[in-house]
Design an enzyme around this catalytic site. Sequence first.
Site, short mmCIF file in Angstrom:
data_model
loop_
_atom_site.label_atom_id
_atom_site.label_comp_id
_atom_site.label_asym_id
_atom_site.label_seq_id
_atom_site.Cartn_x
_atom_site.Cartn_y
_atom_site.Cartn_z
N ALA A 4 0.77 -1.04 0.15
CA ALA A 4 0.23 -0.08 0.14
C ALA A 4 1.02 1.20 -0.16
CB ALA A 4 -1.01 -0.15 1.08
N CYS A 5 0.46 2.22 -0.85
CA CYS A 5 1.39 3.49 -0.91
C CYS A 5 0.37 4.56 -0.68
CB CYS A 5 2.09 3.77 -2.28
SG CYS A 5 0.91 4.09 -3.79
N THR A 6 0.88 5.68 -0.47
CA THR A 6 -0.09 6.83 -0.18
C THR A 6 -1.07 7.12 -1.07
OG1 THR A 6 2.35 7.95 0.63
CG2 THR A 6 0.20 9.45 0.48
#
Length: 105
Positions: free
Chosen positions: A8-10
Amino acid sequence: MKIVGIAACTAGIAHTYIAREKLVNAAEKAGHEIHIETQGTIGTEDAIPEAVLKEADVAVIAADVKVSGKDRFEGMKIIEVPTELVIKSPNKFIQKVEEVVKGGV
């Protein structure tokens, strides 16, 4: 070794999927089974099946944001890193995971 985890990224877009792809490719190249779900703006994709989760040796969380469902990994070794680390050095990262699982770190 059987690896499960979350990427998961921003923004929940590019780095999430790149991290997942890099982890899967590096783990499979090293002869491991791996299942990485993604969490992002469109929700959770490719959720980890319960049967796969029960057989896992280690959980990898490659994330730049808070992820949901970490409680599923209770009782197993968990390695949390930023997505950038697995994107830049996936093979070295999988070697580190192997060391952790074997009790070397």
